[in-house]
Structures are given as C-alpha cells and as structure tokens.
Design a protein around this motif. Sequence first.
Motif, short mmCIF file in Angstrom:
data_model
loop_
_atom_site.label_atom_id
_atom_site.label_comp_id
_atom_site.label_asym_id
_atom_site.label_seq_id
_atom_site.Cartn_x
_atom_site.Cartn_y
_atom_site.Cartn_z
N ASP A 276 1.09 -1.15 0.01
CA ASP A 276 0.02 -0.07 -0.13
C ASP A 276 0.89 1.46 0.10
O ASP A 276 0.58 2.26 -0.86
N TYR A 277 1.96 1.31 0.88
CA TYR A 277 2.79 2.39 0.80
C TYR A 277 3.14 2.89 -0.68
O TYR A 277 3.50 3.96 -0.99
N GLU A 278 3.57 1.68 -1.42
CA GLU A 278 4.30 2.06 -2.68
C GLU A 278 3.09 2.69 -3.59
O GLU A 278 3.35 3.41 -4.28
N ARG A 279 2.02 2.17 -3.52
CA ARG A 279 0.86 2.84 -4.15
C ARG A 279 0.37 4.16 -3.57
O ARG A 279 0.31 5.23 -4.47
N TYR A 280 0.76 4.64 -2.41
CA TYR A 280 0.49 6.02 -2.05
C TYR A 280 1.85 6.93 -2.47
O TYR A 280 1.57 8.15 -2.88
N LEU A 281 2.88 6.31 -2.64
CA LEU A 281 3.88 6.96 -3.26
C LEU A 281 3.57 7.25 -4.77
O LEU A 281 3.75 8.71 -5.26
N ASP A 282 3.02 6.56 -5.57
CA ASP A 282 2.70 6.74 -6.95
C ASP A 282 1.71 7.77 -6.92
O ASP A 282 1.66 8.71 -7.57
N THR A 283 0.86 7.98 -5.92
CA THR A 283 -0.38 8.57 -6.09
C THR A 283 0.21 9.94 -5.44
O THR A 283 -0.29 11.03 -5.98
N PHE A 284 1.21 10.07 -4.68
CA PHE A 284 1.56 11.29 -4.17
C PHE A 284 2.20 11.84 -5.30
O PHE A 284 1.76 13.32 -5.48
N PHE A 285 2.97 11.50 -6.23
CA PHE A 285 3.52 12.08 -7.28
C PHE A 285 2.31 12.55 -8.24
O PHE A 285 2.32 13.55 -9.20
N GLU A 286 1.35 11.78 -8.59
CA GLU A 286 0.43 12.01 -9.52
C GLU A 286 -0.36 13.06 -9.06
O GLU A 286 -0.74 14.42 -9.79
N LEU A 287 -0.68 13.43 -7.76
CA LEU A 287 -1.27 14.38 -7.12
C LEU A 287 -0.53 15.75 -7.24
O LEU A 287 -0.94 16.69 -7.54
N TYR A 288 0.79 15.50 -6.90
CA TYR A 288 1.70 16.68 -7.01
C TYR A 288 1.93 17.43 -8.46
O TYR A 288 1.75 18.52 -8.19
N LYS A 289 1.65 16.56 -9.48
CA LYS A 289 1.81 17.07 -10.77
C LYS A 289 0.50 17.60 -11.23
O LYS A 289 0.37 18.44 -12.15
N LYS A 290 -0.78 17.00 -10.86
CA LYS A 290 -1.94 17.36 -11.36
C LYS A 290 -3.03 18.42 -10.33
O LYS A 290 -3.87 18.63 -10.61
N GLU A 291 -2.73 18.32 -9.19
CA GLU A 291 -3.74 18.72 -8.35
C GLU A 291 -2.84 19.99 -7.43
O GLU A 291 -2.17 19.72 -6.59
N PRO A 292 -3.17 21.37 -7.73
CA PRO A 292 -2.49 22.42 -7.14
C PRO A 292 -3.02 22.37 -5.81
O PRO A 292 -1.94 22.82 -5.04
N SER A 293 -4.01 21.91 -5.16
CA SER A 293 -4.29 21.89 -3.83
C SER A 293 -3.51 21.06 -2.95
O SER A 293 -3.23 21.36 -1.79
N PHE A 294 -3.20 19.88 -3.81
CA PHE A 294 -2.27 18.94 -2.90
C PHE A 294 -1.01 19.29 -2.79
O PHE A 294 -0.32 19.34 -1.85
N LYS A 295 -0.47 20.09 -3.80
CA LYS A 295 0.89 20.80 -3.78
C LYS A 295 1.00 21.80 -2.54
O LYS A 295 1.92 21.87 -2.01
N GLU A 296 -0.23 22.40 -2.41
CA GLU A 296 -0.14 23.35 -1.37
C GLU A 296 -0.15 22.77 0.14
O GLU A 296 0.61 23.11 0.73
N LEU A 297 -0.98 21.43 0.01
CA LEU A 297 -0.78 20.71 1.35
C LEU A 297 0.28 20.34 1.60
O LEU A 297 0.99 20.21 2.86
N PHE A 298 1.28 19.79 0.63
CA PHE A 298 2.67 19.32 0.64
C PHE A 298 3.49 20.66 1.22
O PHE A 298 4.31 20.25 2.00
N GLU A 299 3.35 21.56 0.78
CA GLU A 299 4.30 22.79 0.89
C GLU A 299 4.21 23.55 2.22
O GLU A 299 4.87 23.89 3.00
N ASN A 300 2.81 23.03 2.80
CA ASN A 300 2.77 23.55 3.94
C ASN A 300 2.46 22.53 5.41
O ASN A 300 2.04 22.73 6.26
N SER A 301 2.97 21.33 4.88
CA SER A 301 3.25 20.40 5.81
C SER A 301 4.43 20.51 6.63
O SER A 301 5.12 21.36 6.35
#
Length: 256
Positions: A141-166
Amino acid sequence: MKESIYTIPLMDAFRSEDECPFCFLERQIEEHSIDFVLGSGASYMEDDIRAQTDAAGFCRHHYKKLYDYGNRLGAALILSTHFHKLNAELDTEIKKFTPGKSSLMKRFKKSGSEDAPATSIGQWVQSQTSHCYICDHIRSDYERYLDTFFELYKKEPSFKELFENSKGFCLTHFGDLADLADSRLGNKEKDAFYPALFQLMQENLKRLEDEVLWFTEKYDYRNRDKDWGTSRDSIQRCMQKDRGGHPADPPYESDR
C-alpha cells in the motif's frame, strides 16, 4: 485527478498535521490490517486468508501487535495451522539435510560474515522469516501511496499546497521521496519540488531541535514558571522524525 481509494486517505494524511503524513498512513494501514486479521469480521476463518497467513507468517513486531490486540482465540487458530505447516516443512528439510564438507577456510571465517545462509536449513529459515503478512501489506500500500503522491503533486494544485505547508517527513520517507522524484518528475517539476522538499525538512528538523531543547531547559528551576509551548510531546515527535512510526502510541486493541 479522479479520486481513488488512495487519493482521499493521502489528502487526509497531509491535512492531519502529523510530523510525517506517510507514517500517519502506515499506522492506518497497520491498524486496518490487524483488524482484518483478528477483528470482528473473522477473516482468519476464511480458508484463503488462512492460507496467506500460514505462508507469510508474521514478524516479531507484528506478533507483539497481534498479541496486544486481545483476540486470543483468533490468534491461536492462526497459529495452529501456521505451526502445522511449519512442522511439515521442517520435517522435510531435516530429512533432506546434508552438512557441507568442513575446510580450514570455513573454520576461519567469522560468524555472520556472509549474507547468504551456509546450509539448506539456514536458507529455509531465512525464507520463513523474510515475510510478514502485515509488513507485506503495508509495503504494498505504501508503494501505491507514493505513486499517488507524485500523481497528485503533478496534477492537483491543492495537494501541492498541502505538501508545501506540511511538517515534512520522517527521514526514511523523506529519502524515498527524494529518490523517487528523480524518476517520477520532469525537469521543471524537479526544479520546484526539490527546493520545497529540502526547505520543509530543514525548517521542521530545526523546529524540533528547538522544541526538544526547550523541553530540557524547562527542567532548569529558572524556567519553572515559563510556558512549555509545544515542547511537551517533543520527545516522541523527534523520535518519529528520526526513525518513523509513532513511539508514544498505546497498544492497538480490539474494541470487542
């Protein structure tokens, strides 16, 4: 990006303000796995699940977690068929075992100097202890979440903002992200991602250094009446940042 069973938990983990969102996710996966193995759904009574737990077994860490969970009958049923399999395989391994020929060089070799087991019994034991039903599930599951992380980072501005404010990540998960980004992101994306990731780690490691230092200084009588601030739980959060997990968590127990 289309929602999946991985996007929502990942977004929630970044909203949790945990010291490491991936540690937060791993705890959820682990608890769900323990519930699945020994919980009220009684998956351990299903033949296909029992076959999987018989084959993989559990690591020392997760045997302790399963024991703490409290379902003694369920644990005993799992162990009964697992040990039946172990005994049958051990009998087979012992029957076909032949010691290797001794030599002067072997006698001078230091114990544990080679990774590969020297005997067929050692190889069998290694095969038995290199898997854990729960660890394998967490890793998958962790490997799938890593894949999802990069997909969201590339395609979802709201997720990029969450990442940058984590609050950044534990060192282990920080290393995984730094390594994977090199192959998952384009050059322009890397130019933005790495500085943001490195700044997160530097700022939050320094924050924790200051918090745990203030924890120690509070024991000086001159600081007795000063505010603890955010330092009261800094020990466990520093431990998490350094090696992952949630060291202050109580045992996870069945709600039955």
